[in-house]
Design an enzyme around this catalytic site. Sequence first.
Site, PDB file in Angstrom:
ATOM      1  N   LYS A 139      -8.947  -1.673   5.548  1.00 45.92           N
ATOM      2  CA  LYS A 139      -9.124  -2.193   4.188  1.00 45.92           C
ATOM      3  C   LYS A 139      -8.057  -3.243   3.866  1.00 45.92           C
ATOM      4  CE  LYS A 139      -9.454   2.115   3.073  1.00 45.92           C
ATOM      5  NZ  LYS A 139      -9.574   3.464   2.528  1.00 45.92           N
ATOM      6  N   HIS A 141       0.843  -1.193   0.000  1.00 46.94           N
ATOM      7  CA  HIS A 141       0.000   0.000   0.000  1.00 46.94           C
ATOM      8  C   HIS A 141       0.878   1.243   0.000  1.00 46.94           C
ATOM      9  CE1 HIS A 141      -3.523   2.478   0.740  1.00 46.94           C
ATOM     10  NE2 HIS A 141      -2.762   3.169   1.580  1.00 46.94           N
ATOM     11  N   ASP A 153     -15.793   2.216   6.708  1.00 51.39           N
ATOM     12  CA  ASP A 153     -14.804   3.195   6.237  1.00 51.39           C
ATOM     13  C   ASP A 153     -15.432   4.145   5.222  1.00 51.39           C
ATOM     14  OD1 ASP A 153     -12.078   4.297   6.019  1.00 51.39           O
ATOM     15  OD2 ASP A 153     -12.265   3.594   3.958  1.00 51.39           O
ATOM     16  N   SER A 190      -8.351   3.676   8.894  1.00 50.72           N
ATOM     17  CA  SER A 190      -9.010   3.636   7.583  1.00 50.72           C
ATOM     18  C   SER A 190      -8.196   2.782   6.600  1.00 50.72           C
ATOM     19  CB  SER A 190      -9.165   5.069   7.066  1.00 50.72           C
ATOM     20  OG  SER A 190      -9.471   5.101   5.699  1.00 50.72           O
ATOM     21  N   ARG A 229     -15.723  12.378   7.572  1.00 52.88           N
ATOM     22  CA  ARG A 229     -14.465  13.082   7.860  1.00 52.88           C
ATOM     23  C   ARG A 229     -14.206  14.149   6.808  1.00 52.88           C
ATOM     24  NH1 ARG A 229     -10.461   8.418   7.571  1.00 52.88           N
ATOM     25  NH2 ARG A 229      -8.905  10.048   7.790  1.00 52.88           N
TER      26      ARG A 229
HETATM   27  N1  URA Z   1      -6.335   6.812   2.605  1.00 59.10           N
HETATM   28  C1  URA Z   1      -7.341   6.115   3.179  1.00 59.10           C
HETATM   29  O1  URA Z   1      -7.731   5.060   2.712  1.00 59.10           O
HETATM   30  N2  URA Z   1      -7.908   6.631   4.302  1.00 59.10           N
HETATM   31  C2  URA Z   1      -7.498   7.781   4.862  1.00 59.10           C
HETATM   32  O2  URA Z   1      -8.039   8.165   5.864  1.00 59.10           O
HETATM   33  C3  URA Z   1      -6.459   8.487   4.249  1.00 59.10           C
HETATM   34  C4  URA Z   1      -5.889   7.976   3.122  1.00 59.10           C
END
Ligand code: URA
Length: 446
Positions: free
Chosen positions: A185, A80, A159, A181, A166
């Site tokens: 995932k 990631h 999320d 967050s 947010r």
């Molecule tokens: N990428 C994400 O998936 N979530 C965040 O909060 C910030 C960047």
Amino acid sequence: MYALIRKKRDGGTLSRQEIHEIIVGYVAGTVPDYQVSALLMAIFFRGMSDRETADLTEAMVASGETIDLGALPGISVDKHSTGGVGDKTTLVLAPLLAAAGLTVAKMSGRGLGHTGGTLDKLESIPGFRTDLTASAMIAQAREVGLAVVAQSGDLVPADGLLYALRDVTATVDSLPLIASSIMSKKLAAGAHAMVLDVKTGSGAFMARHDDAFALARAMVAIGSVAGRRVVALVTEMAHPLGRAIGNALEVTEAVETLRGGGAADLRALSLALGSQLLPVARRGGTVEEARAELADLLSNGSALARFAAFVEAQGGDPRVVDDPEAILPRAQARAELSAEQEGYVASINALAVGDAARALGAGRARKGEAIDPAAGVVLLVGLGARIAVGQPWATLLAADDEHLAAGRALLGDALRVSAAPVEPPPLIYGVVHPDGREERTARSIS
Ligand code: URA
């Protein structure tokens, strides 16, 4: 909810049970947006302990489906990046890891704002499909060792809801909220081991180096509580990565790198991420051995062959590895920008280049907008290079003159030239190992 908001507002610590109840209630619609908004703002100011952050992540994962990669052969790995300009590392690293015998069944996202997304890049290859189901992704990963598909909406619905809230309550840039967050995932997607590329610098979410290290530590800690092996690198994003910014342009650059050439920084970052992940995933071997193994897989054509098999399996034209420019879409309009000063290239501002690429048509300002796969920027000089007055330093590519003008207006100030020779900045600032040990490999400016 009132008592829990007050507790966090006053600096208290929420229990695992309390956090689970909040997430379950929010996803079910019994806890309203206005109370979750207040709680998010309290978290923004008070922060969360490592324990609370791990509990929040766990509750978010539990809000939806999870993918079990346990039946796949080999060790399932993931990668990631917190997002950058010209960051096409996944296109290089994923086939490279598959060529090394690891299994990559990966869910990716689209680009937004000044940063690009892997799905958009892959979809610039004619025929390439990313809308595979989880079971089709797993079947392909078993066959080819590699699949990259669009993030399923069934994973981590909490999320999607929290991020949208947010976004409109000025609580995106909270470390525990970002860490939970991203990691929710990644955990739901099932990989056993993963490498995180946490970007720092003007083109990154975490512009300050110390904040990037703190985010890296938080995400590694979440992985460890969840029983996954996670290593994080903190890397440079004040300047674009590589020379190409824009979807099809980045595929071309990734193919060059998979052929053993390509921009030095892209190759170096891909090898650094891969060589940190390999010993962690395999639970053995050294970083140096892994680097030599991966460099071999780049030079002997194995990684390129794996990329071709992956593209074909997802419906794309595999001839893209032989002649990318003939297969990929090409822009109708182009222009060059020339230097106005002589000297040495001191910086090329990533944020400005990312914004210019978006204005040229390569990115989107709002979710769901269409993009032009052929548009973007190609940088003609690297950091530290000598440059003369009138020498072209960037090519802009777009569908028409109107887009070219919009891109040109944003790119004008991106280049900084210094009269004295300049040392290019480090590419990698440090590593956070799975046990939380932090190793700073280069001087980092806070
Ligand atoms: N990428 C994400 O998936 N979530 C965040 O909060 C910030 C960047």
